[in-house]
Each structure stands twice: as C-alpha cells, then as structure tokens.
Design a protein around this motif. Structure first.
Motif, PDB file in Angstrom:
ATOM      1  N   ILE A   3       0.869  -1.185   0.000  1.00 16.33           N
ATOM      2  CA  ILE A   3       0.000   0.000   0.000  1.00 16.33           C
ATOM      3  C   ILE A   3       0.899   1.227   0.000  1.00 16.33           C
ATOM      4  N   PRO A   4       0.735   2.135  -0.975  1.00 11.80           N
ATOM      5  CA  PRO A   4       1.552   3.353  -0.973  1.00 11.80           C
ATOM      6  C   PRO A   4       1.378   4.121   0.339  1.00 11.80           C
ATOM      7  N   LYS A   5       2.475   4.532   0.929  1.00 11.86           N
ATOM      8  CA  LYS A   5       2.453   5.192   2.242  1.00 11.86           C
ATOM      9  C   LYS A   5       1.673   6.509   2.242  1.00 11.86           C
ATOM     10  N   ILE A   6       1.521   7.115   1.091  1.00  7.89           N
ATOM     11  CA  ILE A   6       0.797   8.384   1.012  1.00  7.89           C
ATOM     12  C   ILE A   6      -0.706   8.194   1.275  1.00  7.89           C
ATOM     13  N   LEU A   7      -1.206   6.974   1.099  1.00  6.91           N
ATOM     14  CA  LEU A   7      -2.633   6.709   1.283  1.00  6.91           C
ATOM     15  C   LEU A   7      -2.922   6.473   2.768  1.00  6.91           C
ATOM     16  N   SER A   8      -3.624   7.415   3.358  1.00 10.63           N
ATOM     17  CA  SER A   8      -3.940   7.347   4.787  1.00 10.63           C
ATOM     18  C   SER A   8      -5.015   6.284   5.037  1.00 10.63           C
ATOM     19  N   PRO A   9      -5.138   5.838   6.281  1.00 12.53           N
ATOM     20  CA  PRO A   9      -6.224   4.908   6.603  1.00 12.53           C
ATOM     21  C   PRO A   9      -7.592   5.467   6.227  1.00 12.53           C
TER      22      PRO A   9
END
Length: 144
Positions: free
Chosen positions: A5-11
């Motif tokens: 999961i790309p780290k830029i995508l928040s929960p």
C-alpha cells in the motif's frame, strides 16, 4: 503498516476508496478548488502537503477505472480566453497510461462549471496542496 500500500494513502483515504462502489466519483482537487463548498454532500479528505500527481499515482495502484464509460478520468477544461498552460495534464495522462490499457484515451475534459456540478455529486473530494492551475481531476470507479 501494510505491505504493497503506498504510504501516502492514509487509513481514512483507504477506507473511502474501499467504500466507493461502481460509478462513484472521486475528485482530486488542486489547492484553489472549493473542496469544502463542493463537498457538502461528500467526504472531504485533506492532503494539503501533497501534489495531485503523487496522489493520483498512488490511488491508481488500487482503484479500478470504470470500463463502461468512455472517459473514467476527467479534467476541468480551461476557460476560453484564460491564458493558462496545463503541463500537469500530460503528467496525468502518463500516470493513467500505466494504470489503464486505454491510456490517454481514458482521459476527457469537462467544462469548468459542469465539472463543479459533477463534483457536487462526488463520493469524496481530496483537497491537496497542488499549486498548478486547472489541476483538478475526477475519477470514476470501475469494478474489479
């Protein structure tokens, strides 16, 4: 942490992307877009420290584009007579090309005020810190 999961995508954003159904729309808005006004009936997610290209690229790793419409990706057209260049659009087309076999053909344009009307019906709007003008992009979700 999750793998892949790309780290830029928040929960919060991951939850929204998962909740969205076929044909729901997602707007990735530039810093000038009236996200809170347009998003009165939508979920507004703040990502002010990021640009639209990095967000688009991350989302398209997970988000299927609608195959039942000609243009599942739409840009806000430049107003006639407005002397604005839109080099960010070429970046968008390159990003879309990596995610969808239709490539740049999947990308259309919507007249500015029609774009606002469609944005009012979006499931979610991501408010970014993008400084490029006319950098608003709308995605229509497909099926897996």
């Amino acid at each position: 942490m999750l793998k892949g999961i790309p780290k830029i995508l928040s929960p919060e954003l991951l939850k929204v992307l998962c909740e969205m159904g076929h044909s729901d729309r997602l707007v990735i808005a530039d810093g000038n877009f009236p996200a809170e006004t347009m998003g009165k009936n939508a979920i507004v997610i703040r990502m002010d420290g990021h640009g639209t290209c990095e967000i688009l690229e991350a989302i398209l790793q997970l988000f299927p584009l609608d195959t039942y419409v000609e243009h599942p990706v739409n840009l806000m057209q430049v107003m006639p007579g407005d002397p604005v260049e839109t080099p960010v659009w070429e970046s968008y087309k390159e990003i879309v090309k990596k995610a969808d076999e239709r490539g740049a053909d999947a990308v259309g344009e919507i007249e500015r005020f029609a774009f606002y009307e469609q944005a009012k019906t979006a499931y979610a709007i991501i408010a970014t810190g993008e400084s490029a003008l006319y950098a608003n992009i709308m995605l229509q979700k497909g099926v897996v």
